[in-house]
Design an enzyme around this catalytic site. Sequence first.
Site, PDB file in Angstrom:
ATOM      1  N   LYS A   1       2.300  -3.673   6.710  1.00 33.32           N
ATOM      2  CA  LYS A   1       2.611  -3.777   5.268  1.00 33.32           C
ATOM      3  C   LYS A   1       4.123  -3.672   5.056  1.00 33.32           C
ATOM      4  O   LYS A   1       4.697  -4.416   4.256  1.00 33.32           O
ATOM      5  CB  LYS A   1       1.878  -2.686   4.480  1.00 33.32           C
ATOM      6  CG  LYS A   1       0.390  -2.930   4.334  1.00 33.32           C
ATOM      7  CD  LYS A   1       0.088  -4.062   3.347  1.00 33.32           C
ATOM      8  CE  LYS A   1      -1.359  -4.496   3.377  1.00 33.32           C
ATOM      9  NZ  LYS A   1      -1.677  -5.636   2.518  1.00 33.32           N
TER      10      LYS A   1
ATOM     11  N   TYR B   1      -1.389  -0.417  10.714  1.00 32.95           N
ATOM     12  CA  TYR B   1      -1.657  -1.084   9.442  1.00 32.95           C
ATOM     13  C   TYR B   1      -0.471  -0.911   8.486  1.00 32.95           C
ATOM     14  O   TYR B   1       0.021  -1.877   7.886  1.00 32.95           O
ATOM     15  CB  TYR B   1      -2.943  -0.499   8.825  1.00 32.95           C
ATOM     16  CG  TYR B   1      -3.103  -0.776   7.359  1.00 32.95           C
ATOM     17  CD1 TYR B   1      -3.338  -2.068   6.909  1.00 32.95           C
ATOM     18  CD2 TYR B   1      -3.012   0.252   6.424  1.00 32.95           C
ATOM     19  CE1 TYR B   1      -3.480  -2.321   5.559  1.00 32.95           C
ATOM     20  CE2 TYR B   1      -3.158   0.008   5.078  1.00 32.95           C
ATOM     21  CZ  TYR B   1      -3.389  -1.283   4.649  1.00 32.95           C
ATOM     22  OH  TYR B   1      -3.508  -1.526   3.309  1.00 32.95           O
TER      23      TYR B   1
ATOM     24  N   SER C   1       0.837  -1.198   0.000  1.00 30.84           N
ATOM     25  CA  SER C   1       0.000   0.000   0.000  1.00 30.84           C
ATOM     26  C   SER C   1       0.868   1.242   0.000  1.00 30.84           C
ATOM     27  O   SER C   1       1.954   1.260   0.603  1.00 30.84           O
ATOM     28  CB  SER C   1      -0.860  -0.016   1.263  1.00 30.84           C
ATOM     29  OG  SER C   1      -1.434   1.251   1.486  1.00 30.84           O
TER      30      SER C   1
HETATM   31  N1  UFG Z   1     -12.756  11.393   2.866  1.00 29.77           N
HETATM   32  C1  UFG Z   1     -13.775  12.276   3.111  1.00 29.77           C
HETATM   33  N2  UFG Z   1     -14.934  11.771   3.604  1.00 29.77           N
HETATM   34  C2  UFG Z   1     -15.130  10.444   3.856  1.00 29.77           C
HETATM   35  C3  UFG Z   1     -14.069   9.543   3.586  1.00 29.77           C
HETATM   36  C4  UFG Z   1     -12.888  10.056   3.095  1.00 29.77           C
HETATM   37  O1  UFG Z   1     -13.636  13.495   2.903  1.00 29.77           O
HETATM   38  O2  UFG Z   1     -16.209  10.050   4.312  1.00 29.77           O
HETATM   39  C5  UFG Z   1     -11.499  11.912   2.287  1.00 29.77           C
HETATM   40  C6  UFG Z   1     -10.275  11.669   3.148  1.00 29.77           C
HETATM   41  O3  UFG Z   1     -10.139  12.700   4.111  1.00 29.77           O
HETATM   42  C7  UFG Z   1      -9.172  11.652   2.107  1.00 29.77           C
HETATM   43  C8  UFG Z   1      -9.856  11.045   0.877  1.00 29.77           C
HETATM   44  O4  UFG Z   1     -11.252  11.222   1.085  1.00 29.77           O
HETATM   45  O5  UFG Z   1      -8.778  12.955   1.792  1.00 29.77           O
HETATM   46  C9  UFG Z   1      -9.577   9.561   0.699  1.00 29.77           C
HETATM   47  O6  UFG Z   1      -9.870   8.883   1.905  1.00 29.77           O
HETATM   48  P1  UFG Z   1     -10.006   7.301   1.976  1.00 29.77           P
HETATM   49  O7  UFG Z   1     -10.360   6.935   3.379  1.00 29.77           O
HETATM   50  O8  UFG Z   1     -10.898   6.797   0.899  1.00 29.77           O
HETATM   51  O9  UFG Z   1      -8.549   6.787   1.609  1.00 29.77           O
HETATM   52  P2  UFG Z   1      -7.129   7.123   2.276  1.00 29.77           P
HETATM   53  O10 UFG Z   1      -6.325   7.840   1.246  1.00 29.77           O
HETATM   54  O11 UFG Z   1      -7.260   7.751   3.601  1.00 29.77           O
HETATM   55  O12 UFG Z   1      -6.556   5.666   2.533  1.00 29.77           O
HETATM   56  C10 UFG Z   1      -6.553   4.680   1.522  1.00 29.77           C
HETATM   57  C11 UFG Z   1      -6.747   3.312   2.155  1.00 29.77           C
HETATM   58  C12 UFG Z   1      -5.587   2.956   3.031  1.00 29.77           C
HETATM   59  C13 UFG Z   1      -4.313   3.077   2.262  1.00 29.77           C
HETATM   60  C14 UFG Z   1      -4.179   4.426   1.617  1.00 29.77           C
HETATM   61  C15 UFG Z   1      -2.983   4.442   0.714  1.00 29.77           C
HETATM   62  O13 UFG Z   1      -7.926   3.299   2.925  1.00 29.77           O
HETATM   63  O14 UFG Z   1      -5.718   1.619   3.436  1.00 29.77           O
HETATM   64  O15 UFG Z   1      -5.336   4.727   0.835  1.00 29.77           O
HETATM   65  O16 UFG Z   1      -2.659   5.718   0.319  1.00 29.77           O
HETATM   66  F1  UFG Z   1      -3.282   2.881   3.077  1.00 29.77           F
END
Ligand code: UFG
Length: 339
Positions: free
Chosen positions: A153, A149, A125
Amino acid sequence: MARILLTGGAGFIGSHTAAVLLERGYDVVLLDDFSNAARDVPERLRRVTGVSLPLIEADIRDEAAMAAALAAFPVDAVIHFAAKKAVGESEADPLSYYDSNIVGTVRLLTAMHRAGVDRIVFSSSATVYGEPDVCPITEAAALRVTNVYGRTKLVMEGMITDLVRTGTLKAAAILRYFNPVGAHPSGLIGEDPRGVPANLMPYLCQVAEGRHPHLNVFGDDYPTHDGSGVRDFIHIMDLAEAHEAALRRVLARDGDFTVNLGTGTGYSVLDMVKAFASATGVKVPYEIVPRRPGDVAACYADPTMAANLLGWHATRGIETMCRDAWRWQSKVALTNQAP
Ligand code: UFG
């Protein structure tokens, strides 16, 4: 054609990779403990591909079960998806992450070694980069994990590259995923998170469905073009195709390699809300709320290495990601019945 074992093969990335491998003529064996996957995934895969897959229900920590699986189905390589993957849960219950991810991988690798299976493709990841100094992120960027997590990885990556260095494994691909979204174009397989989704796209789809009143946009004061967080969203079919390209290399050549799997383009949360409306016709209400602790402003890949090593690059844009996610969500996930 090669026979491949997919651990976590009924999950989101595993099931789409299975579909691509089957379409390209591989023999696929699915292994899953169904702790975070629906039991009807193998049947849905049969409807998508016309192939009934051998399915082993087992936990990768059960070394005897892994040995029995590899004895029953001699394979040329393993694609190892099975893992726990929720950042928040990993901080609340670190030991269960060490156990499932690290101990599970040790047991799987041991069973593979005993069975003479020495080629692996591993699901890593972009979380291993933590807060990046610069974007786009190359594979040479500093590795600084910020949560349990991510630590698991990084440890698993290190174990696998050690095993190649010491000759225990012949070949390994370490694939660092950015943000997989979307679904198979059939609408028959997709992401089906249990409980309230933590990730953007499944939550956005559930708001579109009416299950939640609005999307919470976590922060509009990041140093990005519109203030919301920027990520490298990659269509799940592009990601699945990258696995096939990585697998081909792992089967053909000894040694290990590590590649980012992203599109190279960052889109913001608000870009995704707009793309969703234009791709599906559904306007998703949202509210700006404070930043989510632990989030970075921007995270997107330099995908040059994957293009050079694998001859692969992502081809599907954000409208396709939104349209395919919505087709799956609106037709299947809502009722949990095949259309
Ligand atoms: N976000 C919102 N509202 C929500 C959910 C997310 O605004 O309800 C935003 C987050 O703040 C972030 C973006 O959308 O800016 C993406 O968030 P995600 O939770 O979809 O994904 P992340 O980038 O936080 O994390 C994902 C995976 C992880 C992994 C990572 C790798 O969930 O397991 O990408 O970069 F490690």
